[in-house]
Design an enzyme around this catalytic site. Structure first.
Site, short mmCIF file in Angstrom:
data_model
loop_
_atom_site.label_atom_id
_atom_site.label_comp_id
_atom_site.label_asym_id
_atom_site.label_seq_id
_atom_site.Cartn_x
_atom_site.Cartn_y
_atom_site.Cartn_z
N GLY A 225 0.83 -1.20 0.00
CA GLY A 225 0.00 0.00 0.00
C GLY A 225 0.86 1.24 0.00
N SER A 226 0.31 2.32 0.52
CA SER A 226 1.00 3.61 0.44
C SER A 226 1.97 3.79 1.62
CB SER A 226 -0.04 4.72 0.44
OG SER A 226 -0.77 4.65 1.64
N GLY A 230 1.80 2.43 5.43
CA GLY A 230 2.91 1.54 5.83
C GLY A 230 3.47 1.95 7.19
N GLU A 247 5.64 -3.31 1.12
CA GLU A 247 5.76 -3.05 -0.32
C GLU A 247 5.00 -1.76 -0.58
OE1 GLU A 247 7.43 -4.54 -2.58
OE2 GLU A 247 8.11 -6.22 -1.37
N CYS A 281 2.32 0.24 -8.95
CA CYS A 281 3.45 0.68 -8.11
C CYS A 281 4.71 0.81 -8.97
CB CYS A 281 3.67 -0.29 -6.97
SG CYS A 281 3.84 -1.97 -7.51
P1 NAD Z 1 -3.44 2.31 1.17
O1 NAD Z 1 -2.17 2.40 1.92
O2 NAD Z 1 -4.41 3.42 1.31
O3 NAD Z 1 -4.26 1.00 1.60
C1 NAD Z 1 -3.70 -0.29 1.49
C2 NAD Z 1 -4.47 -1.22 2.41
O4 NAD Z 1 -4.20 -0.86 3.76
C3 NAD Z 1 -6.00 -1.17 2.25
O5 NAD Z 1 -6.51 -2.48 2.32
C4 NAD Z 1 -6.42 -0.36 3.45
O6 NAD Z 1 -7.73 -0.62 3.90
C5 NAD Z 1 -5.41 -0.79 4.49
N1 NAD Z 1 -5.24 0.15 5.61
C6 NAD Z 1 -5.56 1.47 5.67
N2 NAD Z 1 -5.22 1.97 6.90
C7 NAD Z 1 -4.69 0.96 7.60
C8 NAD Z 1 -4.12 0.86 8.91
N3 NAD Z 1 -4.06 1.89 9.75
N4 NAD Z 1 -3.63 -0.33 9.31
C9 NAD Z 1 -3.65 -1.40 8.47
N5 NAD Z 1 -4.18 -1.36 7.22
C10 NAD Z 1 -4.68 -0.20 6.79
O7 NAD Z 1 -3.03 2.05 -0.33
P2 NAD Z 1 -3.98 2.00 -1.59
O8 NAD Z 1 -4.42 3.39 -1.89
O9 NAD Z 1 -5.01 0.93 -1.41
O10 NAD Z 1 -2.97 1.48 -2.71
C11 NAD Z 1 -2.15 2.33 -3.43
C12 NAD Z 1 -0.75 2.26 -2.91
O11 NAD Z 1 -0.28 0.92 -2.94
C13 NAD Z 1 0.21 3.05 -3.76
O12 NAD Z 1 1.10 3.78 -2.97
C14 NAD Z 1 0.96 1.95 -4.53
O13 NAD Z 1 2.19 2.30 -5.04
C15 NAD Z 1 1.03 0.89 -3.51
N6 NAD Z 1 1.33 -0.40 -4.13
C16 NAD Z 1 2.56 -0.93 -3.95
C17 NAD Z 1 2.89 -2.13 -4.54
C18 NAD Z 1 4.24 -2.78 -4.34
O14 NAD Z 1 4.35 -3.96 -4.53
N7 NAD Z 1 5.27 -2.07 -3.97
C19 NAD Z 1 1.95 -2.79 -5.32
C20 NAD Z 1 0.71 -2.22 -5.50
C21 NAD Z 1 0.41 -1.01 -4.89
#
Ligand code: NAD
Length: 543
Positions: A225-226, A230, A247, A281
């Site tokens: 995620g973001s 993270g 990631e 990503c």
């Molecule tokens: P996000 O960080 O908003 O959410 C990711 C997940 O985390 C969701 O399921 C969300 O509900 C959960 N989440 C939110 N708050 C949380 C908390 N406090 N504790 C635990 N979990 C929580 O990311 P997004 O907007 O869903 O995805 C986009 C991001 O993901 C971009 O930054 C992208 O680059 C990244 N991404 C990275 C990779 C990689 O492999 N490096 C792959 C795909 C996407």
């Protein structure tokens, strides 16, 4: 494929699901609270020991069936993923199904080998044998983003399961609708071989459900995620010392040298920018083109981007298609507009697109080309996650390498030049988790390679041997090569004990035969001294 109900016993409430390409409601998904997440983790923990006892051959049978089911249901999987995320069927096939199939193939072929105990040198302890063993962790938690609903679920679950773990995965609130249908693919494979399908469970909800999973007692969290989320995951995990793999995002540089095959470079840039509408990503978010070929590259790119057709991928008349779909998350549209506005205010030129497309009836952002970009602009520093080709002019290799490094992210990268030595030289100086010469994104399709980033892109690795072993705890094991009997006896410490240890160290590490021989002589004296002193010690004890 039937999409099953999202109803869950302990769900406190629900979240709305919609198709981003048509804005039509897809119903509601459950929001699982902390108690329900913990219940599922405990359920997984009860099932895991039996699964951990299965042979690799048995796990391969399950994965082979899984691959068959994926191929049988290829169209349904792509349709469900496209409906939930707004991407085209081709994007779903290329970005979701293809890498998952390749990952399964990798695990079938190499998984067991990667997890075999590994001999290590036993150093000066020649009579001992040393090895590293890889044991399943127990229950692995997966937290996934929304950009690839099928792939983001399957990719981390596959190695975790193959390594002998149970898994509880939290999917994104933006792609909750597809979760049950996609999970059913896993369940079918497990059921076919008589295993409990709940070895893989999914929980749904917003961030609080993700945090509940981190705090649920899982043995490790694989978060994708973001960066800001993270950080939150890491903070929550630190309370229970739960290990995490992060990631995070990327802002990949693509460097196009003056001797590059421009047709090929533009083609790869199109893939790197417009696959999944740029919501990747490893999207090629910064394209650095050498001055000599800059105008040519831009002209070719503009012609290609201008010709892209956009619309709701699943609503096209029979026999027709679109090239680019919708943005999965509504808030992305505001973000993209803000990044473009900032760049234009600072002197960038918009050659194509640059705006949302409400007339298409969904969350659409026009394929865009932005030039005259420099590093004072936010769009060179912040992840855009959208269909914007950002082209920057560079003077030479040094300039390209310097600018590529001027960014907090470090996930993927690519370099284009007909001179492979030159491309490799540049690639080796780009600080990134992955680099590909004369192609875009292929590091992900070679599943033997570890995948992950540096800097703000996170840490830890998925894929390859590294990713599979990350689903295990490593155990160092020492056994007898030759049974000598006895062992090191230190107590009671007497007058000669310390000199004996010192001379043993000298015997092992002293430089040259002379030093070793002197230490050995001293050791022999110390052995005699220790024996005498211990005898005296024992006799004193009798009185
Ligand atoms: P996000 O960080 O908003 O959410 C990711 C997940 O985390 C969701 O399921 C969300 O509900 C959960 N989440 C939110 N708050 C949380 C908390 N406090 N504790 C635990 N979990 C929580 O990311 P997004 O907007 O869903 O995805 C986009 C991001 O993901 C971009 O930054 C992208 O680059 C990244 N991404 C990275 C990779 C990689 O492999 N490096 C792959 C795909 C996407």
């Amino acid at each position: 494929m039937t999409v099953q109900s999202h109803a869950a016993p302990q769900a406190s409430t629900t979240l709305p699901c919609h198709d981003p390409a048509t804005l039509q409601s897809l119903g509601e998904g459950a929001i699982h609270d902390h108690a329900e997440v913990v219940r599922r983790v405990e359920h997984g923990r009860r099932l895991q020991p039996a699964w951990a006892k299965t042979s690799f051959a048995e796990r391969r049978k399950v994965l082979r069936s899984l691959l068959d089911i994926i191929l049988e249901r290829h169209d349904q999987i792509c349709e469900v993923a496209a409906r939930d995320s707004g991407k085209t069927l081709t994007d779903a096939a290329l970005g979701e199904v293809f890498p998952v199939c390749e990952k399964i193939r990798y695990l079938l072929e190499h998984g067991e080998k990667d997890l075999q105990p590994e001999r290590r040198a036993s150093g000066f302890l020649k009579h001992k044998m040393a090895q590293v063993e890889y044991h399943p962790l127990g229950v692995v938690g997966v937290i996934a983003p929304w950009n690839f609903p099928f792939h983001n679920l399957f990719c981390p679950v596959l190695p975790a399961l193959f390594a002998g773990n149970a898994v509880v995965a939290k999917v994104s609130e933006h792609t909750t609708w597809s979760a049950d249908a996609l999970l059913e693919v896993f369940h079918e494979a497990l059921r076919r071989h008589g295993h409990d399908p709940d070895l893989v469970q999914v929980v749904t909800g917003y961030g609080a459900t993700g945090e509940a999973l981190v705090r649920s007692g899982v043995d490790k969290v694989f978060f994708t995620g973001s960066p800001p989320t993270g950080s939150k995951v890491m903070r929550a995990a630190s309370d229970s010392l739960t290990p995490v793999v992060l990631e995070l995002g990327g802002k990949d540089p693509m460097i196009v040298c003056d001797d590059a095959d421009l047709d090929h470079a533009v083609e790869q840039a199109m893939l790197g920018v417009f696959t999944a509408c740029g919501q990747m990503c490893v999207g090629a978010e910064r394209i650095y083109v050498f001055d000599e070929v800059y105008d040519d590259f831009v002209a070719r790119a503009v012609a290609r981007v201008d010709a892209l057709r956009q619309g709701a991928p699943l609503e096209q008349p029979e026999g027709e298609a679109v090239d680019v779909g919708a943005m999965t998350m509504p808030a992305q549209l505001d973000k993209l507009e803000a990044l473009i506005q900032d760049a234009v205010d600072k002197g960038a030129h918009l050659l194509v697109g640059g705006h949302r497309r409400e007339e298409l009836g969904g969350q659409f952002f026009a394929p865009t080309v932005l030039v005259n970009v420099d590093h004072s602009m936010r769009i060179t520093q912040e992840e855009q996650f959208g269909p914007i080709m950002v082209i920057l002019r560079v003077q030479d290799e040094e300039d390209a390498i310097r600018l590529a490094a001027d960014c907090p992210y470090g996930l993927g990268s690519s370099v284009f030049s007909r001179d492979v030595k030159r491309a490799e030289r540049i690639a080796s100086r780009v600080r990134a988790g992955m680099t590909v010469v004369n192609d875009y994104g292929l590091a992900y399709m070679i599943q033997a390679l570890p995948f992950g980033g540096v800097g703000k892109s996170g840490f830890g690795r998925i894929n390859g041997r590294e990713g599979l072993r990350a689903c295990c705890y490593t155990k160092a094991v020492v056994t007898d090569r030759v049974t000598l009997g006895g062992g090191v006896s230190v107590y009671p410490i007497v007058a000669g004990t310390y000199p004996l240890v010192r001379s043993a160290i000298g015997m092992i590490y002293g430089r040259g035969l002379g030093a070793k021989a002197r230490a050995a002589l001293q050791a022999a004296r110390s052995v005699a001294e220790v024996a005498k002193a211990r005898k005296a010690f024992r006799q004193r004890g009798k009185h």
